[in-house]
Design a protein around this motif. Structure first.
Motif, PDB file in Angstrom:
ATOM      1  N   GLU A 173       0.739  -1.189   0.096  1.00  0.00           N
ATOM      2  CA  GLU A 173      -0.057  -0.031   0.150  1.00  0.00           C
ATOM      3  C   GLU A 173       0.685   1.161  -0.047  1.00  0.00           C
ATOM      4  OE1 GLU A 173      -2.127  -3.362   1.540  1.00  0.00           O
ATOM      5  OE2 GLU A 173      -0.145  -2.313   2.228  1.00  0.00           O
ATOM      6  N   HIS A 176       1.894   3.681  -3.466  1.00  0.00           N
ATOM      7  CA  HIS A 176       1.073   4.713  -4.220  1.00  0.00           C
ATOM      8  C   HIS A 176       0.011   5.280  -3.345  1.00  0.00           C
ATOM      9  CE1 HIS A 176      -1.791   6.395  -7.019  1.00  0.00           C
ATOM     10  NE2 HIS A 176      -0.775   6.395  -7.975  1.00  0.00           N
ATOM     11  N   PRO A 177      -0.187   6.593  -3.332  1.00  0.00           N
ATOM     12  CA  PRO A 177      -1.004   7.209  -2.446  1.00  0.00           C
ATOM     13  C   PRO A 177      -2.447   6.888  -2.248  1.00  0.00           C
ATOM     14  CG  PRO A 177       0.351   8.748  -3.485  1.00  0.00           C
ATOM     15  CD  PRO A 177       0.728   7.502  -4.086  1.00  0.00           C
ATOM     16  N   ASP A 178      -2.901   6.438  -3.550  1.00  0.00           N
ATOM     17  CA  ASP A 178      -4.490   5.837  -3.482  1.00  0.00           C
ATOM     18  C   ASP A 178      -4.540   4.562  -3.010  1.00  0.00           C
ATOM     19  OD1 ASP A 178      -5.196   7.902  -5.071  1.00  0.00           O
ATOM     20  OD2 ASP A 178      -4.900   6.909  -6.898  1.00  0.00           O
ATOM     21  N   LYS A 181      -4.738   5.515   0.877  1.00  0.00           N
ATOM     22  CA  LYS A 181      -5.746   6.153   1.251  1.00  0.00           C
ATOM     23  C   LYS A 181      -6.992   4.938   1.209  1.00  0.00           C
ATOM     24  CE  LYS A 181      -9.194   9.432  -0.346  1.00  0.00           C
ATOM     25  NZ  LYS A 181      -9.470  10.362  -1.598  1.00  0.00           N
ATOM     26  N   GLY A 182      -6.663   3.857   0.419  1.00  0.00           N
ATOM     27  CA  GLY A 182      -7.630   3.039   0.708  1.00  0.00           C
ATOM     28  C   GLY A 182      -7.447   1.786   1.824  1.00  0.00           C
ATOM     29  N   SER A 185      -8.906   3.832   4.688  1.00  0.00           N
ATOM     30  CA  SER A 185     -10.640   4.145   4.509  1.00  0.00           C
ATOM     31  C   SER A 185     -11.219   3.170   5.811  1.00  0.00           C
ATOM     32  CB  SER A 185     -10.920   3.642   3.038  1.00  0.00           C
ATOM     33  OG  SER A 185     -10.969   2.196   2.976  1.00  0.00           O
ATOM     34  N   LYS A 194     -11.243  -3.793  -5.946  1.00  0.00           N
ATOM     35  CA  LYS A 194     -10.856  -2.508  -6.454  1.00  0.00           C
ATOM     36  C   LYS A 194      -9.180  -2.551  -6.466  1.00  0.00           C
ATOM     37  CE  LYS A 194     -14.663   0.389  -4.398  1.00  0.00           C
ATOM     38  NZ  LYS A 194     -15.228   1.216  -3.816  1.00  0.00           N
TER      39      LYS A 194
END
Length: 387
Positions: A173, A176-178, A181-182, A185, A194
Motif C-alpha cells: 500500500e 502509491h497514495p491511492d 488512502k484505501g 479508509s 478494487k
C-alpha cells in the motif's frame, strides 16, 4: 647522519601528504576504539529483571550467557532515542529487562505490524478448531458480497495460504497514495476487487497490510466474534495476557495488520509460546505444526529490504519474518518503529523491543530510528558464540 638529505623523496610534498593521511587514519581508529564501553562501564549497566508478575527470573550467567554481552546490548540500547523496552528471555527465564525514555513495565505499547503474527496464530487456532477446513480454502469464499464483482479471475485462485505468505499478488500500500488512502479508509472487503494485482498469485512476495486484515475478517466471520474477543478466549487468557486497545476498521473488525496494544512482558509470552512449539506452561495453545509452518521461509530477499545491520537474507513465513544474523538463524515479528519479537531457537532466547510507534509516520526519520533498534539487536545476536 641526515636521513632526509640522503633520501630526497622524504622531502616531497606527496610523501608528506601520504604520512599525514596514515597518521590521521591511525588517530581516527584510535579514537573509535577508545569510544567503546570499558569493562567498568559495562559492569555498571543495570538490566536485572523486575520481580513479580509470575515470571521466573534469573541471570545471564546462570543461564549460560556471557553477562558482558548482555550488558553491552543494554549499554547500546540506552543511546537509542525512541526505544521504550528491551527484554531478554533465555531457557524460559527472564534474564534482562529495562525500560527507557517513556517506557515502563505497565505500558501497553502499540505493536504495529507485530500484530500480524498474532493474527496468524489465530488463523492456526481456527483451523485446529475446525472453523476453517484448510489453508487451501479460497479467499473469495469468505467474501460473498464481492464474489460476483470480481473481474480479474486470478483473484478467485487466492488461498488463505497465499494471504499468510503475502504471495497473493496484491501491492504494498505504501507504493502509491491511492493504495494508502484505501488502507486508511477502513472499508476492506470492497478492496479485494478494487485493488489491482501486481503479480500472479503465488509468484512473488509483496508486503500487503490488506491481506492481513482480510485474514482477520475471515477468522472474525467464521468464529462469530471479533478478533480481540476470539483472541481473549483462545490465546490471551491461556497466556495470562491482558490486552489493551486493538484498533478496528469501519465495520468493527479488529485490524489484522496492526494496532494491538500489549505490555512488553505480555508480548514476550507470545514469543516464548512460538519458541516452545505452541506450548505455554504445559498447555498446547497453538498447534505445533502451525508454529513450524509459520516459521518456515517461503520468500527470501523479496521484501522492501534485504538486510538491516546484521540481519541478512530477510525472508517471510506465515506473517513471521526470518533472517540470518552472522551464523545464527532467527525468526521475528516486526512492527513499524522498532517493535520486535525475535526468536533465536539455537540459544532458546526471545528478545522483545517496544518503541515509539511512529503511528502514520512513514518517512526517513522513522526508518532511521527503526533501523537503529534492529541493528542493536542484530549485533547482539551476531556476537553470540556458535554452539
Amino acid at each position: 647522519m641526515n636521513y632526509i638529505s640522503c633520501y630526497p623523496f622524504l622531502q616531497s610534498k606527496r610523501y608528506q601528504y601520504y604520512i599525514l593521511r596514515i597518521t590521521g587514519t591511525i588517530l581516527i581508529l584510535t579514537i573509535l576504539v577508545g569510544c567503546g564501553p570499558s569493562p567498568k562501564d559495562l559492569k555498571a549497566i543495570e538490566y536485572a529483571p523486575l520481580t513479580g508478575d509470575g515470571w521466573k527470573v534469573s541471570t545471564p550467567a546462570e543461564q549460560g550467557l556471557d553477562p558482558m554481552l548482555v550488558a553491552e546490548l543494554y549499554y547500546n540500547a540506552a543511546k537509542l532515542e525512541t526505544i521504550y523496552g528491551l527484554l531478554v528471555i533465555k531457557n524460559s527465564y527472564l534474564i534482562a529487562e529495562r525500560y527507557f525514555n517513556k517506557g515502563s513495565v505497565e505500558q501497553k505499547a502499540r505493536l504495529q505490524s507485530v500484530t500480524k503474527s498474532f493474527t496468524s496464530a489465530l488463523v492456526g487456532i481456527a483451523l485446529d478448531q475446525g472453523l476453517l477446513s484448510s489453508v487451501n480454502q479460497k479467499m473469495i469464499d469468505f467474501f460473498p458480497e464481492v464474489a460476483d464483482k470480481i473481474t480479474d479471475l486470478r483473484k478467485k485462485q487466492i488461498t488463505i495460504r497465499l494471504l499468510l505468505q503475502m504471495r497473493a499478488g496484491y501491492p504494498n500500500e505504501e507504493s502509491h497514495p491511492d493504495l494508502w488512502k484505501g488502507l486508511l479508509s477502513g472499508h476492506y472487503p470492497p478492496l479485494i476487487e478494487k485493488f489491482p494485482l501486481v503479480s500472479d498469485p503465488g509468484t512473488r512476495f509483496h508486503y500487503s497490510n490488506l491481506t492481513s486484515n482480510w485474514l482477520g475478517i475471515i477468522v472474525d466471520r467464521k468464529s462469530g466474534m471479533n478478533l480481540k474477543a476470539y483472541a481473549e478466549e483462545h490465546l490471551f487468557f491461556p497466556l495470562n495476557v491482558e490486552a489493551g486497545e486493538w484498533g478496528q476498521d469501519a465495520e468493527g473488525h479488529n485490524n489484522g495488520c496492526g494496532d494491538l496494544h500489549l505490555t512488553a512482558r505480555d508480548t514476550a509470552k507470545f514469543g516464548l509460546l512460538y519458541l516452545n512449539d505452541g506450548v505455554y506452561e504445559g498447555n498446547q495453545i497453538v498447534p505445533a505444526d502451525w508454529v513450524h509452518d509459520s516459521l518456515r521461509t517461503y520468500s527470501v530477499n523479496e521484501a522492501f529490504v534485504k538486510k538491516v545491520g546484521d540481519f541478512r537474507d530477510i525472508g517471510y513465513g506465515y506473517q513471521w519474518w526470518s533472517a540470518n544474523a552472522g551464523q545464527h538463524h532467527v525468526n521475528f515479528a516486526w512492527g513499524h518503529g522498532g517493535q520486535l519479537i525475535v526468536l533465536v531457537d539455537e540459544f532458546d532466547i526471545v528478545i522483545v523491543t517496544t518503541s515509539y510507534p511512529f503511528w502514520l509516520e512513514h518517512n526517513d526519520q522513522s526508518w532511521k530510528h527503526e533501523k537503529a533498534i534492529i541493528k542493536r539487536v542484530g549485533k547482539f545476536i551476531n556476537s553470540l558464540p556458535k554452539e
